[in-house]
Scaffold this motif. Structure first.
Motif, short mmCIF file in Angstrom:
data_model
loop_
_atom_site.label_atom_id
_atom_site.label_comp_id
_atom_site.label_asym_id
_atom_site.label_seq_id
_atom_site.Cartn_x
_atom_site.Cartn_y
_atom_site.Cartn_z
N GLY A 1 -3.98 -5.23 8.64
CA GLY A 1 -3.58 -5.31 9.13
C GLY A 1 -2.39 -3.65 9.50
O GLY A 1 -2.77 -3.01 8.38
N LEU A 2 -1.31 -3.42 10.26
CA LEU A 2 -0.55 -2.44 9.75
C LEU A 2 0.31 -2.11 8.44
O LEU A 2 1.03 -3.45 8.69
CB LEU A 2 0.04 -1.62 10.97
N VAL A 3 0.05 -1.30 7.53
CA VAL A 3 1.15 -1.42 6.55
C VAL A 3 1.88 0.40 6.04
O VAL A 3 0.90 0.89 6.63
CB VAL A 3 0.95 -2.14 4.98
N GLN A 4 2.86 0.25 6.20
CA GLN A 4 3.39 1.82 5.46
C GLN A 4 2.47 1.74 4.09
O GLN A 4 2.42 1.21 2.79
CB GLN A 4 5.02 1.84 5.34
N PRO A 5 2.83 3.03 4.04
CA PRO A 5 2.27 3.88 2.54
C PRO A 5 2.86 3.06 1.23
O PRO A 5 4.26 2.86 0.71
CB PRO A 5 1.97 5.26 2.51
N GLY A 6 2.32 2.73 0.27
CA GLY A 6 3.10 1.99 -1.12
C GLY A 6 3.17 0.48 -0.45
O GLY A 6 3.12 -0.07 -1.54
N GLY A 7 3.22 0.15 0.75
CA GLY A 7 3.09 -1.36 0.53
C GLY A 7 2.26 -2.40 0.32
O GLY A 7 1.00 -1.73 -0.47
N SER A 8 2.34 -3.29 0.64
CA SER A 8 0.97 -4.41 -0.11
C SER A 8 0.23 -4.89 1.20
O SER A 8 1.04 -5.43 1.96
CB SER A 8 1.64 -5.37 -1.08
N LEU A 9 -0.57 -5.78 0.58
CA LEU A 9 -1.87 -6.73 1.45
C LEU A 9 -2.25 -7.65 1.30
O LEU A 9 -2.41 -6.82 0.22
CB LEU A 9 -2.38 -6.05 2.80
#
Length: 117
Positions: A10-18
């Motif tokens: 998916g789409l995630v912001q920098p620093g995020g997690s998946l």
């Protein structure tokens, strides 16, 4: 039908997690080593992590070491890739690959990961 199916992209912001999942159908993953690969636009597919059939051995590319964690749950016939501290350069289609020393290997269809603000 034997197949691997990835999900969790998916789409995630920098620093995020998946957390990506790779589920096998039509066969069991117990005897398969599993690798996660990714391919960014205009680039070759690269190996980023792998795990042995027992889960006792793992390896990571330098580009993801310390941020990504591979694991497996053979009871669920699933392999995971936990991705933390995501960066824009992690944007790619992510694939899992199941490898067996006798049978050969299977690729999943891929899941898109986009890291962007």
């Amino acid at each position: 039908q034997l197949q691997l199916v990835e999900s969790g992209g998916g789409l995630v912001q920098p620093g995020g997690s998946l957390r990506l999942s790779c589920v096998a159908s039509g066969f069991t993953l117990d005897d398969y080593g599993i690798g996660w690969f990714r391919q960014a636009p205009g680039k070759e597919r690269e190996a980023i992590s792998c795990i042995s059939s027992s889960g006792g051995s793992t390896n990571y590319a330098d580009s993801v070491k310390g941020r990504f964690t591979i694991s497996r749950d053979n009871a669920r016939n699933t392999v995971y890739l936990q991705m933390n501290s995501l960066k824009p350069e992690d944007t790619a289609v992510y694939y899992c690959y199941a490898a067996h020393v006798v049978v050969g290997g299977y690729w999943g269809q891929g899941t898109q990961v986009t890291v962007s603000s």
